[in-house]
Write a protein that holds these residues in place. Structure first.
Motif, PDB file in Angstrom:
ATOM      1  N   ARG A  44       2.691  -6.405   0.799  1.00 57.78           N
ATOM      2  CA  ARG A  44       1.449  -6.924   0.219  1.00 57.78           C
ATOM      3  C   ARG A  44       1.676  -8.120  -0.691  1.00 57.78           C
ATOM      4  O   ARG A  44       0.738  -8.780  -1.100  1.00 57.78           O
ATOM      5  CB  ARG A  44       0.727  -5.829  -0.548  1.00 57.78           C
ATOM      6  CG  ARG A  44       0.117  -4.795   0.364  1.00 57.78           C
ATOM      7  CD  ARG A  44      -0.626  -3.766  -0.416  1.00 57.78           C
ATOM      8  NE  ARG A  44       0.250  -2.588  -0.524  1.00 57.78           N
ATOM      9  CZ  ARG A  44       0.085  -1.606  -1.362  1.00 57.78           C
ATOM     10  NH1 ARG A  44      -0.890  -1.625  -2.217  1.00 57.78           N
ATOM     11  NH2 ARG A  44       0.896  -0.598  -1.373  1.00 57.78           N
ATOM     12  N   THR A  60       1.771   1.384   5.964  1.00 53.73           N
ATOM     13  CA  THR A  60       1.881   2.782   5.574  1.00 53.73           C
ATOM     14  C   THR A  60       2.653   3.493   6.674  1.00 53.73           C
ATOM     15  O   THR A  60       3.059   2.880   7.648  1.00 53.73           O
ATOM     16  CB  THR A  60       0.491   3.433   5.406  1.00 53.73           C
ATOM     17  OG1 THR A  60      -0.186   3.390   6.658  1.00 53.73           O
ATOM     18  CG2 THR A  60      -0.326   2.724   4.347  1.00 53.73           C
ATOM     19  N   GLY A 100      -8.199  -4.112  -0.411  1.00 56.39           N
ATOM     20  CA  GLY A 100      -7.518  -3.321  -1.433  1.00 56.39           C
ATOM     21  C   GLY A 100      -8.438  -2.618  -2.394  1.00 56.39           C
ATOM     22  O   GLY A 100      -7.983  -2.014  -3.357  1.00 56.39           O
ATOM     23  N   SER A 146      -1.764  -3.634   4.870  1.00 53.71           N
ATOM     24  CA  SER A 146      -0.918  -2.809   4.034  1.00 53.71           C
ATOM     25  C   SER A 146      -0.163  -1.862   4.949  1.00 53.71           C
ATOM     26  O   SER A 146      -0.764  -1.154   5.741  1.00 53.71           O
ATOM     27  CB  SER A 146      -1.766  -2.021   3.039  1.00 53.71           C
ATOM     28  OG  SER A 146      -0.966  -1.133   2.314  1.00 53.71           O
ATOM     29  N   SER A 191      -7.887   2.420   0.600  1.00 55.00           N
ATOM     30  CA  SER A 191      -6.900   1.700  -0.212  1.00 55.00           C
ATOM     31  C   SER A 191      -6.639   2.423  -1.525  1.00 55.00           C
ATOM     32  O   SER A 191      -5.490   2.548  -1.960  1.00 55.00           O
ATOM     33  CB  SER A 191      -7.370   0.273  -0.499  1.00 55.00           C
ATOM     34  OG  SER A 191      -7.372  -0.493   0.677  1.00 55.00           O
ATOM     35  N   ARG A 192      -7.698   2.918  -2.146  1.00 56.49           N
ATOM     36  CA  ARG A 192      -7.533   3.661  -3.406  1.00 56.49           C
ATOM     37  C   ARG A 192      -6.773   4.961  -3.168  1.00 56.49           C
ATOM     38  O   ARG A 192      -5.924   5.356  -3.966  1.00 56.49           O
ATOM     39  CB  ARG A 192      -8.886   3.926  -4.059  1.00 56.49           C
ATOM     40  CG  ARG A 192      -9.540   2.677  -4.631  1.00 56.49           C
ATOM     41  CD  ARG A 192     -10.750   2.990  -5.504  1.00 56.49           C
ATOM     42  NE  ARG A 192     -11.711   3.881  -4.886  1.00 56.49           N
ATOM     43  CZ  ARG A 192     -12.727   3.485  -4.096  1.00 56.49           C
ATOM     44  NH1 ARG A 192     -12.891   2.198  -3.841  1.00 56.49           N
ATOM     45  NH2 ARG A 192     -13.569   4.378  -3.602  1.00 56.49           N
ATOM     46  N   LEU A 244      -2.993  -0.642   7.184  1.00 55.85           N
ATOM     47  CA  LEU A 244      -4.320  -0.534   6.614  1.00 55.85           C
ATOM     48  C   LEU A 244      -4.767  -1.953   6.286  1.00 55.85           C
ATOM     49  O   LEU A 244      -4.102  -2.651   5.530  1.00 55.85           O
ATOM     50  CB  LEU A 244      -4.270   0.316   5.341  1.00 55.85           C
ATOM     51  CG  LEU A 244      -5.511   0.393   4.490  1.00 55.85           C
ATOM     52  CD1 LEU A 244      -6.620   1.086   5.270  1.00 55.85           C
ATOM     53  CD2 LEU A 244      -5.204   1.154   3.207  1.00 55.85           C
ATOM     54  N   ASP A 285      -3.144   4.074  -2.763  1.00 51.44           N
ATOM     55  CA  ASP A 285      -2.578   3.783  -4.085  1.00 51.44           C
ATOM     56  C   ASP A 285      -2.295   5.071  -4.848  1.00 51.44           C
ATOM     57  O   ASP A 285      -1.266   5.205  -5.515  1.00 51.44           O
ATOM     58  CB  ASP A 285      -3.517   2.894  -4.904  1.00 51.44           C
ATOM     59  CG  ASP A 285      -3.598   1.471  -4.389  1.00 51.44           C
ATOM     60  OD1 ASP A 285      -2.716   1.060  -3.608  1.00 51.44           O
ATOM     61  OD2 ASP A 285      -4.557   0.774  -4.773  1.00 51.44           O
TER      62      ASP A 285
END
Length: 89
Positions: free
Chosen positions: A84, A6, A20, A4, A25-26, A16, A29
């Motif tokens: 993603r 970032t 997920g 991911s 990850s949270r 990352l 998000d």
């Protein structure tokens, strides 16, 4: 596991790697969701201010800077989410 994309505080990309579902990850998000929410609120606020047609030059400049910052954040979210997505062949 898919990476991911970032960005750090310096604006440089970071990645990352995970499935997920982990804490980081949270958190990512949640941050993305916050950026998108702020952008929506700012757009609503800007529409109201611009409808009044009585903004000073300084107010207009301030609004443009905030919109620019928000657009940069939303662009980062879009690029991260796009990275993603599964690639279509």
């Amino acid at each position: 596991m898919r990476p991911s994309r970032t960005a750090g505080a310096d604006g440089k990309p970071g990645y990352l790697v995970g499935d997920g579902t982990g804490y980081v990850s949270r958190l990512a998000d949640h941050i993305e969701s916050t950026h998108l929410g702020v952008a929506g609120d700012l757009l609503d606020h800007a529409a109201g201010l611009l409808a009044e047609q009585r903004l000073s030059r300084d107010e207009l400049h301030y609004l443009a800077r905030r919109l620019s910052e928000s657009l940069k954040d939303v662009k980062r979210v879009a690029e991260s989410r796009g990275a993603r997505l599964p690639r279509a062949d």
